[in-house]
Design an enzyme around this catalytic site. Structure first.
Site, PDB file in Angstrom:
ATOM      1  N   PRO A  18       0.790  -1.217   0.000  1.00  0.00           N
ATOM      2  CA  PRO A  18       0.000   0.000   0.000  1.00  0.00           C
ATOM      3  C   PRO A  18       0.830   1.278   0.000  1.00  0.00           C
ATOM      4  O   PRO A  18       1.857   1.364   0.663  1.00  0.00           O
ATOM      5  CB  PRO A  18      -0.846  -0.099   1.279  1.00  0.00           C
ATOM      6  CG  PRO A  18      -0.231  -1.155   2.099  1.00  0.00           C
ATOM      7  CD  PRO A  18       0.522  -2.047   1.178  1.00  0.00           C
ATOM      8  N   ALA A  44       2.892  -0.693   4.813  1.00  0.00           N
ATOM      9  CA  ALA A  44       2.346  -0.718   6.175  1.00  0.00           C
ATOM     10  C   ALA A  44       1.932  -2.110   6.621  1.00  0.00           C
ATOM     11  O   ALA A  44       1.891  -2.391   7.820  1.00  0.00           O
ATOM     12  CB  ALA A  44       1.166   0.239   6.289  1.00  0.00           C
ATOM     13  N   GLU A  80      12.680  -9.072   2.015  1.00  0.00           N
ATOM     14  CA  GLU A  80      11.863  -7.904   2.370  1.00  0.00           C
ATOM     15  C   GLU A  80      12.722  -6.658   2.219  1.00  0.00           C
ATOM     16  O   GLU A  80      13.876  -6.639   2.658  1.00  0.00           O
ATOM     17  CB  GLU A  80      11.393  -8.055   3.822  1.00  0.00           C
ATOM     18  CG  GLU A  80      10.527  -6.938   4.311  1.00  0.00           C
ATOM     19  CD  GLU A  80      10.155  -7.094   5.778  1.00  0.00           C
ATOM     20  OE1 GLU A  80      10.025  -6.069   6.456  1.00  0.00           O
ATOM     21  OE2 GLU A  80      10.006  -8.244   6.261  1.00  0.00           O
ATOM     22  N   HIS A 136      12.740  -2.204   2.372  1.00  0.00           N
ATOM     23  CA  HIS A 136      12.087  -0.946   2.754  1.00  0.00           C
ATOM     24  C   HIS A 136      12.970   0.206   2.305  1.00  0.00           C
ATOM     25  O   HIS A 136      14.193   0.171   2.511  1.00  0.00           O
ATOM     26  CB  HIS A 136      11.875  -0.878   4.267  1.00  0.00           C
ATOM     27  CG  HIS A 136      10.954  -1.946   4.755  1.00  0.00           C
ATOM     28  ND1 HIS A 136       9.590  -1.852   4.638  1.00  0.00           N
ATOM     29  CD2 HIS A 136      11.217  -3.157   5.309  1.00  0.00           C
ATOM     30  CE1 HIS A 136       9.047  -2.956   5.108  1.00  0.00           C
ATOM     31  NE2 HIS A 136      10.012  -3.771   5.520  1.00  0.00           N
ATOM     32  N   ARG A 193      12.401   4.683  12.657  1.00  0.00           N
ATOM     33  CA  ARG A 193      11.148   5.432  12.562  1.00  0.00           C
ATOM     34  C   ARG A 193      10.279   5.160  13.787  1.00  0.00           C
ATOM     35  O   ARG A 193      10.774   4.697  14.804  1.00  0.00           O
ATOM     36  CB  ARG A 193      10.459   5.090  11.247  1.00  0.00           C
ATOM     37  CG  ARG A 193      11.327   5.553  10.051  1.00  0.00           C
ATOM     38  CD  ARG A 193      10.656   5.408   8.737  1.00  0.00           C
ATOM     39  NE  ARG A 193       9.415   6.200   8.704  1.00  0.00           N
ATOM     40  CZ  ARG A 193       8.510   6.052   7.751  1.00  0.00           C
ATOM     41  NH1 ARG A 193       8.696   5.168   6.778  1.00  0.00           N
ATOM     42  NH2 ARG A 193       7.404   6.778   7.768  1.00  0.00           N
TER      43      ARG A 193
END
Length: 148
Positions: free
Chosen positions: A10, A78, A100, A102, A109
């Protein structure tokens, strides 16, 4: 030709628009172009997909397994921090390598972003390397395949 599936969750379609201070000014089309170019240099195909819907991501993970992709690069967005369904899907397709990725360093964060439900079932987690992290993830899958 060998294929790697690149799955984006998303809001990643909003790259270049959302939080430029975190994600940069390059848009989603630039990420796709980069991945397809880098894959071509390696003699493989990057099948790039994005959805804001959790079920689509689960379906694609399963599709990559059944259609014998050599691996998955996934940025769950998210859903990283909320989705047991994605974690179960990644776990279910083992031994298909999943990395994975990011764009930002999620460990630097908000506290809720420190948790990844998918990471325990992935070959690796690459975070904070921007778009370059996707290329690193693809290379890691290729290296894993060579060793197998």
């Amino acid at each position: 030709m060998k294929k790697i599936m690149i799955i984006n969750g998303p809001n990643l379609n909003m790259l270049g628009i959302r939080e430029k201070n975190l994600y940069g000014k390059e848009d989603y089309a630039s990420l796709i172009h980069l991945m397809q170019d880098e894959a071509a240099k390696r003699g493989i195909e990057a099948d790039c997909r994005q959805s804001n819907h959790e079920g689509d991501l689960v379906d694609w993970i399963q599709e990559a397994y059944f259609k014998e992709y050599i691996g998955i690069v996934i940025n769950p967005g998210a859903y990283t921090h909320t989705s047991i369904a994605l974690a179960d899907a990644v776990k279910a397709v083992a031994p298909l390598p999943v990395v994975e990725v990011h764009i930002t360093d999620i460990s630097e964060r908000e506290d809720f972003r420190h948790i990844s439900y998918e990471a325990p079932y992935c070959l690796d987690q690459i975070k904070g390397h921007g778009f370059k992290g996707y290329v690193e993830a693809m290379d890691e899958i290729l290296e894993h395949q060579e060793k197998a």
